[in-house]
Scaffold this motif. Structure first.
Motif, PDB file in Angstrom:
ATOM      1  N   ILE A  22       5.165   8.565   0.609  1.00 38.14           N
ATOM      2  CA  ILE A  22       5.919   8.892   1.812  1.00 38.14           C
ATOM      3  C   ILE A  22       7.102   9.772   1.419  1.00 38.14           C
ATOM      4  CG2 ILE A  22       5.281   6.795   3.067  1.00 38.14           C
ATOM      5  CD1 ILE A  22       8.057   5.676   2.352  1.00 38.14           C
ATOM      6  N   LEU A  23       7.740  10.354   2.417  1.00 41.54           N
ATOM      7  CA  LEU A  23       8.900  11.205   2.203  1.00 41.54           C
ATOM      8  C   LEU A  23      10.140  10.554   2.791  1.00 41.54           C
ATOM      9  CD1 LEU A  23       7.349  14.649   3.224  1.00 41.54           C
ATOM     10  CD2 LEU A  23       7.648  13.760   0.903  1.00 41.54           C
ATOM     11  N   GLU A  24      11.281  10.852   2.220  1.00 42.22           N
ATOM     12  CA  GLU A  24      12.542  10.409   2.795  1.00 42.22           C
ATOM     13  C   GLU A  24      12.868  11.245   4.021  1.00 42.22           C
ATOM     14  OE1 GLU A  24      15.329  10.758  -0.383  1.00 42.22           O
ATOM     15  OE2 GLU A  24      14.760   8.847  -1.320  1.00 42.22           O
ATOM     16  N   ASN A  25      13.675  10.669   4.923  1.00 40.60           N
ATOM     17  CA  ASN A  25      14.154  11.356   6.123  1.00 40.60           C
ATOM     18  C   ASN A  25      13.014  11.868   6.996  1.00 40.60           C
ATOM     19  OD1 ASN A  25      17.056  11.175   5.472  1.00 40.60           O
ATOM     20  ND2 ASN A  25      16.507  12.527   3.777  1.00 40.60           N
ATOM     21  N   GLN A  26      12.016  11.021   7.166  1.00 40.14           N
ATOM     22  CA  GLN A  26      10.886  11.336   8.037  1.00 40.14           C
ATOM     23  C   GLN A  26      10.395  10.051   8.694  1.00 40.14           C
ATOM     24  OE1 GLN A  26       7.882  14.076   6.581  1.00 40.14           O
ATOM     25  NE2 GLN A  26       6.242  12.816   7.452  1.00 40.14           N
ATOM     26  N   TRP A  27      10.155  10.093  10.008  1.00 39.53           N
ATOM     27  CA  TRP A  27       9.684   8.920  10.728  1.00 39.53           C
ATOM     28  C   TRP A  27       8.203   8.674  10.467  1.00 39.53           C
ATOM     29  CZ3 TRP A  27      12.398   5.187  12.923  1.00 39.53           C
ATOM     30  CH2 TRP A  27      13.712   5.447  13.314  1.00 39.53           C
ATOM     31  N   TYR A  28       7.859   7.400  10.232  1.00 32.05           N
ATOM     32  CA  TYR A  28       6.473   6.970  10.056  1.00 32.05           C
ATOM     33  C   TYR A  28       6.213   5.765  10.955  1.00 32.05           C
ATOM     34  CZ  TYR A  28       6.266   9.713   5.712  1.00 32.05           C
ATOM     35  OH  TYR A  28       6.290  10.723   4.792  1.00 32.05           O
ATOM     36  N   HIS A  29       4.978   5.637  11.387  1.00 27.37           N
ATOM     37  CA  HIS A  29       4.551   4.458  12.139  1.00 27.37           C
ATOM     38  C   HIS A  29       3.641   3.631  11.238  1.00 27.37           C
ATOM     39  CE1 HIS A  29       2.146   2.501  15.617  1.00 27.37           C
ATOM     40  NE2 HIS A  29       3.216   1.787  15.326  1.00 27.37           N
ATOM     41  N   ALA A  30       3.998   2.371  11.017  1.00 27.55           N
ATOM     42  CA  ALA A  30       3.203   1.480  10.179  1.00 27.55           C
ATOM     43  C   ALA A  30       2.681   0.309  11.006  1.00 27.55           C
ATOM     44  CB  ALA A  30       4.041   0.943   9.016  1.00 27.55           C
ATOM     45  N   VAL A  31       1.450  -0.094  10.707  1.00 30.78           N
ATOM     46  CA  VAL A  31       0.853  -1.265  11.337  1.00 30.78           C
ATOM     47  C   VAL A  31       0.227  -2.126  10.246  1.00 30.78           C
ATOM     48  CG1 VAL A  31      -0.953  -2.117  12.878  1.00 30.78           C
ATOM     49  CG2 VAL A  31       0.396  -0.131  13.536  1.00 30.78           C
ATOM     50  N   LEU A  32       0.582  -3.402  10.239  1.00 32.42           N
ATOM     51  CA  LEU A  32      -0.012  -4.379   9.334  1.00 32.42           C
ATOM     52  C   LEU A  32      -0.917  -5.287  10.151  1.00 32.42           C
ATOM     53  CD1 LEU A  32      -0.348  -6.099   6.747  1.00 32.42           C
ATOM     54  CD2 LEU A  32       1.823  -7.223   7.331  1.00 32.42           C
ATOM     55  N   LEU A  33      -2.226  -5.262   9.835  1.00 31.99           N
ATOM     56  CA  LEU A  33      -3.201  -6.136  10.486  1.00 31.99           C
ATOM     57  C   LEU A  33      -3.646  -7.193   9.487  1.00 31.99           C
ATOM     58  CD1 LEU A  33      -5.561  -3.541  12.261  1.00 31.99           C
ATOM     59  CD2 LEU A  33      -3.522  -4.646  13.183  1.00 31.99           C
ATOM     60  N   HIS A  34      -3.589  -8.455   9.891  1.00 36.99           N
ATOM     61  CA  HIS A  34      -4.044  -9.526   9.006  1.00 36.99           C
ATOM     62  C   HIS A  34      -5.080 -10.381   9.717  1.00 36.99           C
ATOM     63  CE1 HIS A  34      -4.070 -12.511   5.845  1.00 36.99           C
ATOM     64  NE2 HIS A  34      -4.019 -13.430   6.790  1.00 36.99           N
ATOM     65  N   ASN A  35      -6.198 -10.638   9.010  1.00 30.45           N
ATOM     66  CA  ASN A  35      -7.222 -11.549   9.530  1.00 30.45           C
ATOM     67  C   ASN A  35      -7.761 -12.400   8.386  1.00 30.45           C
ATOM     68  OD1 ASN A  35      -9.064  -9.917   8.130  1.00 30.45           O
ATOM     69  ND2 ASN A  35      -9.520  -8.691   9.936  1.00 30.45           N
ATOM     70  N   GLN A  36      -8.879 -13.068   8.613  1.00 29.25           N
ATOM     71  CA  GLN A  36      -9.425 -14.012   7.632  1.00 29.25           C
ATOM     72  C   GLN A  36      -9.872 -13.343   6.338  1.00 29.25           C
ATOM     73  OE1 GLN A  36      -9.358 -17.398   8.189  1.00 29.25           O
ATOM     74  NE2 GLN A  36      -8.229 -16.867  10.035  1.00 29.25           N
ATOM     75  N   THR A  37     -10.077 -12.021   6.350  1.00 28.61           N
ATOM     76  CA  THR A  37     -10.536 -11.334   5.142  1.00 28.61           C
ATOM     77  C   THR A  37      -9.398 -10.720   4.334  1.00 28.61           C
ATOM     78  OG1 THR A  37     -10.914  -9.228   6.296  1.00 28.61           O
ATOM     79  CG2 THR A  37     -12.733 -10.815   6.250  1.00 28.61           C
ATOM     80  N   GLY A  38      -8.226 -10.566   4.954  1.00 27.41           N
ATOM     81  CA  GLY A  38      -7.113  -9.983   4.236  1.00 27.41           C
ATOM     82  C   GLY A  38      -6.212  -9.158   5.128  1.00 27.41           C
ATOM     83  N   SER A  39      -5.431  -8.302   4.500  1.00 31.32           N
ATOM     84  CA  SER A  39      -4.430  -7.503   5.202  1.00 31.32           C
ATOM     85  C   SER A  39      -4.706  -6.015   5.016  1.00 31.32           C
ATOM     86  CB  SER A  39      -3.024  -7.822   4.672  1.00 31.32           C
ATOM     87  OG  SER A  39      -2.690  -9.174   4.896  1.00 31.32           O
ATOM     88  N   THR A  40      -4.579  -5.265   6.110  1.00 27.52           N
ATOM     89  CA  THR A  40      -4.746  -3.818   6.078  1.00 27.52           C
ATOM     90  C   THR A  40      -3.483  -3.170   6.620  1.00 27.52           C
ATOM     91  OG1 THR A  40      -7.126  -4.029   6.496  1.00 27.52           O
ATOM     92  CG2 THR A  40      -6.149  -1.863   6.818  1.00 27.52           C
ATOM     93  N   VAL A  41      -2.989  -2.156   5.917  1.00 29.16           N
ATOM     94  CA  VAL A  41      -1.839  -1.394   6.373  1.00 29.16           C
ATOM     95  C   VAL A  41      -2.304  -0.004   6.785  1.00 29.16           C
ATOM     96  CG1 VAL A  41       0.378  -0.360   5.708  1.00 29.16           C
ATOM     97  CG2 VAL A  41      -0.211  -2.666   4.941  1.00 29.16           C
ATOM     98  N   TYR A  42      -1.929   0.371   8.011  1.00 25.80           N
ATOM     99  CA  TYR A  42      -2.216   1.705   8.525  1.00 25.80           C
ATOM    100  C   TYR A  42      -0.917   2.493   8.573  1.00 25.80           C
ATOM    101  CZ  TYR A  42      -6.668  -0.233  10.198  1.00 25.80           C
ATOM    102  OH  TYR A  42      -7.899  -0.827  10.283  1.00 25.80           O
TER     103      TYR A  42
END
Length: 221
Positions: free
Chosen positions: A150-170
């Protein structure tokens, strides 16, 4: 009207992620616009009245992704204290965390959003300067995982999804899976939500801005 604006904001963010096969109000635990101009409480208009309390003196009413945001410096301005969220987010139950972030300076591990009880039963999204500026995930059974640049001074949208198989970050959309971790550890107690804070430590918070933080007790898909 305020709740309608909250849900509209969430819809606009998550439409880009194709995470809208069910109403965004279903399973919505709380949503924090972080538009407070002053005071000691985050989310005065949060869903279910699950307000968070500020610790230290984060800067409020700064320009955000939408409206205003909360700015913390990573040291004593550690943002929002935890709240007993509960609402079924215990054990290995599903959840979704969504938020915008803008990092102004990455010089260590900086925690943005954490959900859990203690250092052994918490899931968190953070930024790190390990091998360059990156977003990473800290889980229960897989430890530190994933490093998407990632870069500094830049907006990002993050989503953390967690279910029975594990965690995914978008990161910035459903087509960009930053990383997946088979994190199936058990959060044994009701989850606490912390913003720019890791278990009360005042030196590992975000040096930057957080905005529009949403929490669901299901995996949006």
């Amino acid at each position: 009207m305020k709740n309608k604006l909250i849900f509209l904001s969430a819809l606009l963010f998550l439409c880009s992620l194709s995470l809208i096969n069910a109403s965004l109000t279903d399973g919505l635990v709380s949503y924090y616009k972080l538009d407070e101009a002053n005071g000691s409480i985050v989310g005065l208009d949060s869903v279910n009245g699950l307000n968070l309390n500020y610790i230290g003196s984060p800067s409020l009413n700064v320009s955000g992704k939408i409206g205003t945001a909360m700015l913390t410096n990573g040291d004593n301005q550690v943002g929002a204290n935890y709240s007993d969220i509960g609402y079924g987010i215990t054990g290995t139950n599903n959840f979704t965390l969504s938020f915008w972030f803008n990092v102004t300076n990455i010089d260590t591990d900086e925690y943005m959003v954490t959900l859990g009880d203690d250092a052994g039963t918490t899931r968190a999204v953070r930024v790190s300067d390990s091998g360059g500026n990156k977003i990473s995930y800290r889980g229960i059974t897989c430890g530190d995982y994933g490093y998407e640049p990632i870069l500094e001074n830049q907006w990002y949208h993050a989503v953390l999804l967690h279910n029975q198989t594990g965690s995914t970050v978008y990161l910035n959309g459903s087509s960009n899976v930053a990383f997946f971790c088979g994190d199936t550890g058990d959060m044994t107690n009701n989850a606490h939500l912390r913003l720019s804070l890791w278990f009360g430590a005042g030196t590992v918070g975000l040096k930057g801005e957080l905005d529009e933080v949403g929490l669901w007790n299901r995996t949006l898909s």
